[in-house]
Structures are given as C-alpha cells and as structure tokens.
Design an enzyme around this catalytic site. Sequence first.
Site, PDB file in Angstrom:
ATOM      1  N   SER A 182       0.822  -1.213   0.000  1.00 35.34           N
ATOM      2  CA  SER A 182       0.000   0.000   0.000  1.00 35.34           C
ATOM      3  C   SER A 182       0.856   1.263   0.000  1.00 35.34           C
ATOM      4  CB  SER A 182      -0.903   0.005   1.239  1.00 35.34           C
ATOM      5  OG  SER A 182      -1.649   1.194   1.288  1.00 35.34           O
ATOM      6  N   ASN A 229      -6.758  -0.566   1.678  1.00 33.51           N
ATOM      7  CA  ASN A 229      -6.017  -0.225   2.885  1.00 33.51           C
ATOM      8  C   ASN A 229      -6.747   0.907   3.602  1.00 33.51           C
ATOM      9  OD1 ASN A 229      -3.873   1.503   4.380  1.00 33.51           O
ATOM     10  ND2 ASN A 229      -2.854  -0.465   4.079  1.00 33.51           N
ATOM     11  N   CYS A 265       1.394   3.149  10.429  1.00 33.75           N
ATOM     12  CA  CYS A 265       2.091   4.229   9.733  1.00 33.75           C
ATOM     13  C   CYS A 265       2.876   5.062  10.736  1.00 33.75           C
ATOM     14  CB  CYS A 265       1.125   5.138   8.991  1.00 33.75           C
ATOM     15  SG  CYS A 265       2.011   6.470   8.156  1.00 33.75           S
ATOM     16  N   ILE A 307       6.396  -6.211   6.889  1.00 34.72           N
ATOM     17  CA  ILE A 307       6.472  -5.112   7.827  1.00 34.72           C
ATOM     18  C   ILE A 307       6.147  -3.785   7.137  1.00 34.72           C
ATOM     19  CG2 ILE A 307       8.167  -6.207   9.316  1.00 34.72           C
ATOM     20  CD1 ILE A 307      10.386  -4.526   8.014  1.00 34.72           C
TER      21      ILE A 307
END
Lengths: 306, 267
Positions: A23, A104, A134, A195
């Site tokens: 994403s 997402n 994030c 990750i």
Amino acid sequence: MTAFSTEIKIAGVTFKNPVMNASGTFGNGREYAELLDLSKLGAIVTKGVSLTPWEGNPTPRVAETPSGMLNAIGLQNPGIDKFIDRELPFLEEVRSSGTRVIVNVCGHSVDEYVSVIERLSDKPVDMLEINVSCPNVKEGAIAFGQDPDMLRDVTKACKSAAKQPVIMKLTPNVTDIKALAKAAEDGGADAISLINTITGMKIDVEKKRFLLANRTGGLSGPAIHPVAVRMVYEAAHAVDIPVIGMGGVISGNDALEMILAGASAVAVGTATFHDPDAMIRIIGEIGEYMEKHAVTDINELVGAVS
Amino acid sequence: MSKNVSVAKIIKQSELAEGIYDMVLDTPLSAEAAPGQFVALYCSDSSRLLPRPISICSADAAAGTLRLVYRVVGAGTGEFSKLSAGDSVRVLGVLGNGYPIDEARDKKVLLVGGGLGVPPLLFLAKKLSEAAGSDAAPAAVTAVMGYRNLGLRFLSEDFSAVTNAIDTSDDGSFGFHGTVVDAIKAKDLNFDIAYSCGPLPMLRALASLCADKNIKCYVSLEERMACGVGVCLGCVAKTTGVDAHSLVKNTRICTEGPVFDSRDIEW
C-alpha cells in the site's frame, strides 16, 4: 516444462499468484496501468483511505538512502467518498480479470476505521488491510499497532464492522513482533501483513538540517529486507493465520525468502519505483524457481525453511 | 501521451560549465516530449533506487533525439555525468504536463529562467520561434536568463539563436548585474504572459511581480520526487485551492505539474 500452480488462498479468498503491491507505492493501480499489465497481479492494494481527506506532511517528504528510501508522506488521500466515486470503478474492472482488490484503511481513531470499513461493506472489495502501523501520522495509526491490548481492541472493532476478511498491517517498530501478531490474531484478524516501514532519520551535514520536514520517516527498500524476513518468520511462527510478507522485496529470490519464512503472499513496494515492472518480473522469477526445483504447488514452499 | 520505461543510448555528452552537463539521448520519447515536461533517469548502481527527474532541454523528433542539461548534485547525477556516447541509460517518461504553449498566441511573451531552470525554457523558446508566421505565433518573445556568475553560464548562445535574450548574473561578471526580476523591472520589460523555471525565491518574486501587474505567469516547480508518476505523493506543492487528486491543498508536482499557474500556488 512441469505444470505448477501459484494459486494461494487467504481467508477464503483465492489469489492467482502470491504477488501484490504494498500500500502507498502503487496509488490505486490506475497510475501504473500504462506501465504494466495489472491483470497479472495477485492483488492490488490501494493507497490508505481515511474517512475524510488527509493533507499529509510538509515537504520534503522523501529522501533516498543506500538501497532504500525514507518517506514521511503522512497518508495524504482524498477520503473514502472520493475513493468510492473515482477509484473503485477502475478497480472493479481490474477485479473482473481475477486480480483481487484489497483496500487499505487508515484512521485517527477506532471510530474512523470503523466508518471507512462500513462504507465499503457493499463494495466490490475482496479484503481490507487495516493500517495500524504508519509511522508518519501523529494520532492513531502506529499507536494502535504498538500496544498489544490496543491492537486487539482495534482489530475486534474492525472485524465486527467488516463484511470482508481483515488483514492487520503491523509495524516493525516494536520490541516483540510475536506479541503484536498474537494480539491481532486474538482480536479476530483473518491475516496479518508486515512489515510497514522502519522509522529512520537522515541529516544533511552541510546544511545541518533534517532531510525530511517531518524529521523522521519510514525506511523501505532492499535495505530493510533481512529485518522483514526475520520478522515475517517470527510472526508466522507465532500465529495460525496467514501472513503477507513485505519489506524490501525487489527480486523473485527476495519474495521466495519471505514465502520460505512463512508468508503465504508477498507485497512489493519501493521496488516498483526502481522498476515499474518489478512485480511482473518477480512473478516470472518465482515461476522459474518452481520449474527449476520441480515445485508443483507454491503452497509447498510456505514456511518450508529449515 | 504515454509513459513508459525504455533504454536509451547516449549519442553524446559534454560539460557546458562546471558541473553542468549536456546529454543527448537517442529515444522515441523525442516525438512526444513537450516544453516543460521531464524524464526520470535510473542509476545503474542499484543501491540508488529512485529515478532522477531531469527537465527536457529540447527534443528533435526528426532526429529522434532528446537533449538533457542537468547539474551534478549527488552520486546519481554524478553517475550520469560519466556516461559517454554508446552507453545506455534507463529512462522513465515522458512525465508532467508542460507549458501551455497555445496561450502564447498573439501575446508578448516573457521567458524567465534561473540557473538549472534555464534548460526547459530553451525548448519552449524553440517551439515559439518555430511558430513564427503561423496562427499560433506569439507577438514577441523575450528571454531573461539568470546565472550566478560567468563560470556557470550555459546555453546563452542557444537562446540568442532563437530569441531576443537578456542575461543576468548575480555577481555582475556578465550581462545585467542582479536578479532576473531586477532586470525585468530595470528594463521595464513589456509583456503579457510569463513562462518561468528556476529557484523558488526567483519564482516567488516573479509571481508577485506578475500578480501586481495582473499578468498571467506560469511557473515550473521542483521538489524531491520518488515515483515520478503520481502514486507516492512525495512531491507536492501547496496550492491556494483544493487539489483535484486528494481534495486537500497539496497538488502533485510530477503529475498535475511541474508547470502551474502562479496564482494556484500558495507562495
């Protein structure tokens, strides 16, 4: 030539192959449509979508580092309404070719995640990936992904609102990834992906200034691949739900490392900036490996490292 | 207009001034390129992942060549500067929107460039000069190009060949002593549209001058880029109005730009 199958299944959803984009590195597919054949991808994962438009961080937002890059975009996006209006019709077309669509979802609060998820309930979307990782937004996001209790709760809330299977996207910026993976599983996640980027910093020594306006950013690219493989391995061995591995994948071998470490599928991110055709090339290289090693079903490779 | 990645051969490369290189590529992109657009070159050293955006200095569709004039600012451009005839390079392009050249019709056009903002304006100057005598022709074209000093002067002769050109230098070592905006004021240049590219302070000063005179001004902006194709949202500029892509006030320089109406930018 031996016949082989690259088909994989995650939470009941079948993917023609295990390769998708990470994403935020592929827009909503449309932007790359003239550069590669989207119907060859296992899935397209959208740019993070929030409830309202998010403006992101000040510039500079990106900086190159050796075999990698730092970014602090801050999830700039037009919000769910515009996403549904403008991006989903195109994605629906790609979806008709069998390429899966994963949206997402990001939010500053549990309510925001839930609201976005609810808007997508009747939409042609195969799975949802919840961004609790994030590093570049101040409220929400990573905070939900660093505390096992919070992660379990936000997973539960997302799961009870979602009509599609839920993937929780985890951050590597934790001491024990296994505890977070388990928390997502306990909260009911159908899968986990990891990750996200590793928090980093770069300084211009001549100017004595931070290169990124946000000071810190998320490190991605081949530089982080060994860290990602280790964390995918640890997470995959901590949970029974499928794992989508990502972090620095730029070649078929990199993708296969993820799969052997326990990933059912692999996402490709920064590599696309270096080579827009990277995902197509990686799908081909996985096929070559399977032929060479007489692997008839890619699922035989998942977690096969010993 | 399409975007793709291709491999282009270098036909020739030379150093025009200290650290400023002139590269000519053999590529079909030359047929599509328009003034103000750019390409992005990939490094062959794969530890440098991101393509480097470089403005197009000119394109010769008949010869199939694209000319890039760029400055060595780091290891990536350093690598490009060592390429010579026969070598090849991966190119992503053509990128960006370009200058709205049709708006120059019947207008007194001012081209304003500073430093590495000069090259894309040469392409525009050539196109405007080619339009002479046609319906699309501007009424007049003047170019004001600013440099730091004589040692960093480049493309001056190329400009003189196609248009009425005024050079300025920050240190007075040649041409008008001062900035391009100082020169425009001192010479009281008369124009009714401006096209520009250069450092942010120069663009800001020009935008302000044009706003005062109520003259339309196009600026080409730069910012650190990653993807070059509008997905990463790395290279945004603050806008006065809500941008179409994200419904905020951050527009993508690589895709909606790099050329903007100066009134749309939050200076």
